[in-house]
Design an enzyme around this catalytic site. Structure first.
Site, PDB file in Angstrom:
ATOM      1  CG  ASP A 290     -10.355 -34.757  65.340  1.00 49.79           C
ATOM      2  OD1 ASP A 290     -10.167 -33.927  64.327  1.00 49.79           O
ATOM      3  OD2 ASP A 290      -9.558 -35.622  65.769  1.00 49.79           O
TER       4      ASP A 290
ATOM      5  CG  ASP B  98     -24.068 -40.900  61.365  1.00 51.24           C
ATOM      6  OD1 ASP B  98     -23.662 -39.727  62.001  1.00 51.24           O
ATOM      7  OD2 ASP B  98     -25.032 -40.426  60.664  1.00 51.24           O
TER       8      ASP B  98
HETATM    9  N1  AG3 Z   1      -9.714 -33.037  61.516  1.00 56.22           N
HETATM   10  C1  AG3 Z   1      -9.730 -31.550  60.876  1.00 56.22           C
HETATM   11  C2  AG3 Z   1      -9.166 -31.407  59.665  1.00 56.22           C
HETATM   12  C3  AG3 Z   1      -9.702 -30.494  58.785  1.00 56.22           C
HETATM   13  C4  AG3 Z   1      -8.543 -30.182  57.546  1.00 56.22           C
HETATM   14  N2  AG3 Z   1      -9.269 -29.260  56.535  1.00 56.22           N
HETATM   15  C5  AG3 Z   1      -8.535 -29.371  55.382  1.00 56.22           C
HETATM   16  N3  AG3 Z   1      -7.266 -29.392  55.305  1.00 56.22           N
HETATM   17  N4  AG3 Z   1      -9.031 -28.505  54.238  1.00 56.22           N
HETATM   18  C6  AG3 Z   1      -8.369 -33.462  61.466  1.00 56.22           C
HETATM   19  C7  AG3 Z   1      -8.270 -34.730  62.108  1.00 56.22           C
HETATM   20  C8  AG3 Z   1      -7.210 -35.019  62.883  1.00 56.22           C
HETATM   21  N5  AG3 Z   1      -7.479 -35.834  64.113  1.00 56.22           N
END
Ligand code: AG3
Length: 275
Positions: free
Chosen positions: A158, A140
């Protein structure tokens, strides 16, 4: 995840969704934290989704991963050497960090299945985890930051949307711990959602970080597979050096103009965060 006549859809509101025509559903797994699916889509290649929300597509991941790494890289007031990534179990963020020359990377992902699934379908992004200097921890991230004695030049969040497991990654106490884990002149950045569909995310990031860091700067990018296509990140630091953007190396989305221009915010976004 339900596939209706071979379309995967992410629902943005009661009245709007984005649909991808799918050649095949490659995997669907329920983990201790969330549901993960992988689809093979016609227009965007392989698509990774978590709880029905798009996390990454093969063809546009470069935008998100360049923007979450290269922009903060140029804001560190010295040449950054070390980075902490929280989330990012698909390896996309760590891969870009490694490409821009950061060798010491700690990546803390809560869900081992995100890494396993990505190893299977996006091996070009997870191979970074085998590199010397890259340390992948399955735990976590909130607990990790509260306890670590290590310090980093860059801290990158991220995460998924601020609901469920990622909610605490948008809290003030988390941001305070992040500040403690930064080297002097270091930079923190978090993805902060779609200003259209998740105004709460950028508001939480902006207001939470403002009490803690002297410079808080949201910036945006165009990411076709995310809600509304218009996406935000929020950067925070205590020391802004004059940007030497003339030395900056372009990526596929990122370049010197993008580095400067992505911080110019539309009026409705300014009003959203009260600036
Ligand atoms: N992380 C952020 C993604 C958020 C997308 N949200 C959504 N589609 N509602 C991405 C991870 C990539 N490493």
């Amino acid at each position: 995840m339900r596939l209706i006549e071979n379309w995967f859809s992410e629902r943005y509101s009661e009245n709007l969704q984005l649909s991808f025509r799918v050649k095949d559903q490659l995997l669907s797994v329920r983990t201790d934290f969330q549901r993960i699916d992988v689809f093979d889509t016609y227009d965007y290649g392989k698509l990774l989704t978590i709880d029905g929300t798009v996390q990454m597509s093969e063809y546009d991941e470069f935008v998100y991963h360049e923007m979450i790494t290269m922009v903060p890289y140029y804001y560190v007031d010295h040449k950054p050497r070390s980075a902490l990534v929280i989330g990012g179990g698909d390896g996309g963020t760590a891969t870009r960090l490694s490409q821009i020359g950061i060798q010491e990377i700690t990546n803390v992902e809560i869900d081992t299945q995100v890494v396993e699934v990505s190893k299977q379908f996006f091996p070009h992004l997870t191979s970074v985890f085998d590199r010397k200097g890259v340390n992948l921890l399955i735990q976590d991230g909130i607990k990790y930051l509260a306890e670590t004695k290590q310090k980093f030049d860059l801290i990158i969040i991220d995460s998924t949307d601020p609901e469920g497991p990622a909610e605490g990654l948008f809290s003030k106490s988390f941001y305070e711990n992040a500040k403690k884990a930064l080297n002097p002149g270091g930079v923190f950045v978090t993805q902060s959602g779609s200003p259209y569909y998740q105004p709460k995310a950028i508001k939480m990031a902006y207001s939470g970080l403002s009490g803690i860091f002297s410079h808080v700067k949201p910036y945006t990018a165009f990411i076709p597979t995310y809600p509304s296509g218009f996406w935000s990140f929020t950067l925070a630091t205590d020391s802004v050096r004059p940007l030497e953007s003339n030395i900056c190396k372009p990526g596929k989305y990122f370049n010197r103009d993008v580095l400067n221009g992505s911080f110019y915010l539309p009026q409705f976004v300014k009003e959203l965060i009260g600036i």
